[in-house]
Design a protein around this motif. Structure first.
Motif, short mmCIF file in Angstrom:
data_model
loop_
_atom_site.label_atom_id
_atom_site.label_comp_id
_atom_site.label_asym_id
_atom_site.label_seq_id
_atom_site.Cartn_x
_atom_site.Cartn_y
_atom_site.Cartn_z
N PRO A 24 0.79 -1.24 0.00
CA PRO A 24 0.00 0.00 0.00
C PRO A 24 0.82 1.28 0.00
O PRO A 24 0.50 2.23 -0.72
N ARG A 81 2.43 1.72 -3.34
CA ARG A 81 1.36 1.98 -4.29
C ARG A 81 0.97 3.45 -4.27
O ARG A 81 0.74 4.06 -5.31
N LYS A 82 0.91 4.01 -3.07
CA LYS A 82 0.55 5.42 -2.93
C LYS A 82 1.58 6.31 -3.63
O LYS A 82 1.25 7.27 -4.32
N ASP A 83 2.86 5.98 -3.45
CA ASP A 83 3.93 6.74 -4.11
C ASP A 83 3.81 6.63 -5.63
O ASP A 83 4.05 7.60 -6.36
N HIS A 112 1.10 6.19 -7.32
CA HIS A 112 -0.03 7.02 -7.75
C HIS A 112 0.43 8.46 -8.02
O HIS A 112 0.06 9.06 -9.03
N GLU A 141 -8.85 3.32 -6.09
CA GLU A 141 -7.78 3.69 -7.01
C GLU A 141 -8.37 4.20 -8.32
O GLU A 141 -7.91 5.19 -8.90
N LYS A 197 -9.58 7.59 -7.79
CA LYS A 197 -8.55 8.54 -7.38
C LYS A 197 -7.71 9.02 -8.55
O LYS A 197 -7.31 10.19 -8.61
#
Length: 263
Positions: free
Chosen positions: A178, A181-183, A185, A208, A211
């Motif tokens: 997670p 994954r955020k990075d 994005h 996702e 977003k």
């Protein structure tokens, strides 16, 4: 965004069938330069099939798929880059070699061998891509020596090396933790904005999908025959601008449908 009235991608009554099995039917879609399309849908609904048609590895059974108003090439082209969920990099090559390999191969077909100033210019361009993706320190590392997030950034660097206009992402972050994954994005959003890419991204993550991007497509079967489940194909049943109101209600509706199908 491009102000041209010609869509970069247009589907005109596109069908995809395998014998009696209808995967996709009656797709009529327009995508403008700079759109970022997030694609949701259950497994087997035709999302990857549609992406493969955009890539050029599969062709529509009926209808037309157009690029800039002209029939899309039946072979992958430099204007289209792709990143898969599994890190699609060569394990026997360093990060730098992975980014250089496609251009080196193309140049060698013309020059016979890439050396001297041509090789130096190619290496400089590859290093610039690695730097943009935060991989400068990993230039001489092999994929096995890199984390999952680094390998996926390397795959994106590969895809961007030929400066494509269209980037195809097939669940690119599904195997990542997670935090990473955020990075990713943030990274893909920055690249989209900077390069005015047109992006198609398949995801199984509802949040996702909402977003990332400018539009959300949901692939589903509006018609279904339990006696002949292959008789009808999927269509884009939702095409939602991601700045639209009421997104939470749509998310709740899609989550309820997903839970019902799992049950």
């Amino acid at each position: 965004m491009d102000n041209s009235n010609t869509p970069i991608i247009e589907a005109k009554n596109v069908w995809k069938e395998y014998g009696d099995h209808v995967v996709l039917e009656r797709l009529n879609l327009k995508v403008m330069q700079g759109d970022f399309i997030s694609i949701l849908g259950t497994s087997g609904c035709g999302k990857s099939t549609f992406l493969n048609m955009l890539l050029g590895t599969q062709a529509p059974s009926r209808g037309e798929l157009l690029l800039d108003g002209k029939p899309l090439s039946s072979e992958p082209g430099p204007e289209r880059g792709i990143v898969f969920q599994k890190y699609s990099v060569f394990p026997h090559m360093t990060a730098l070699q992975n980014v250089m390999v496609a251009d080196e191969f193309e140049m060698s077909k013309v020059l016979g061998k890439v050396w001297g100033s041509s090789k130096g210019e190619l290496k400089d361009r590859a290093m610039a891509q690695l730097e943009r993706l935060g991989l400068t320190q990993a230039a001489n590392k092999y994929p096995a020596e890199m984390s999952g997030g680094m390998q996926q950034r390397l795959a994106i660097a590969q895809a961007l090396m030929k400066k494509p206009r269209i980037l195809l992402l097939d669940e690119p972050f599904g195997a990542l933790d997670p935090g990473i994954r955020k990075d990713m994005h943030v990274l893909i959003n920055d690249i989209w904005q900077e390069q005015n890419l047109t992006i198609f991204m398949i995801t199984h993550d509802l949040h996702e999908g909402f977003k990332l991007g400018s539009r959300l497509w949901v692939f589903d079967k509006p018609r279904f025959d339990p006696q002949e489940p292959d008789r009808y194909g999927s269509q884009v049943t939702f095409d939602i601008p991601l700045n639209a109101s009421g997104q939470e209600d749509i998310i709740a509706s899609l989550q309820a449908k997903e839970q019902k199908e799992v049950a």
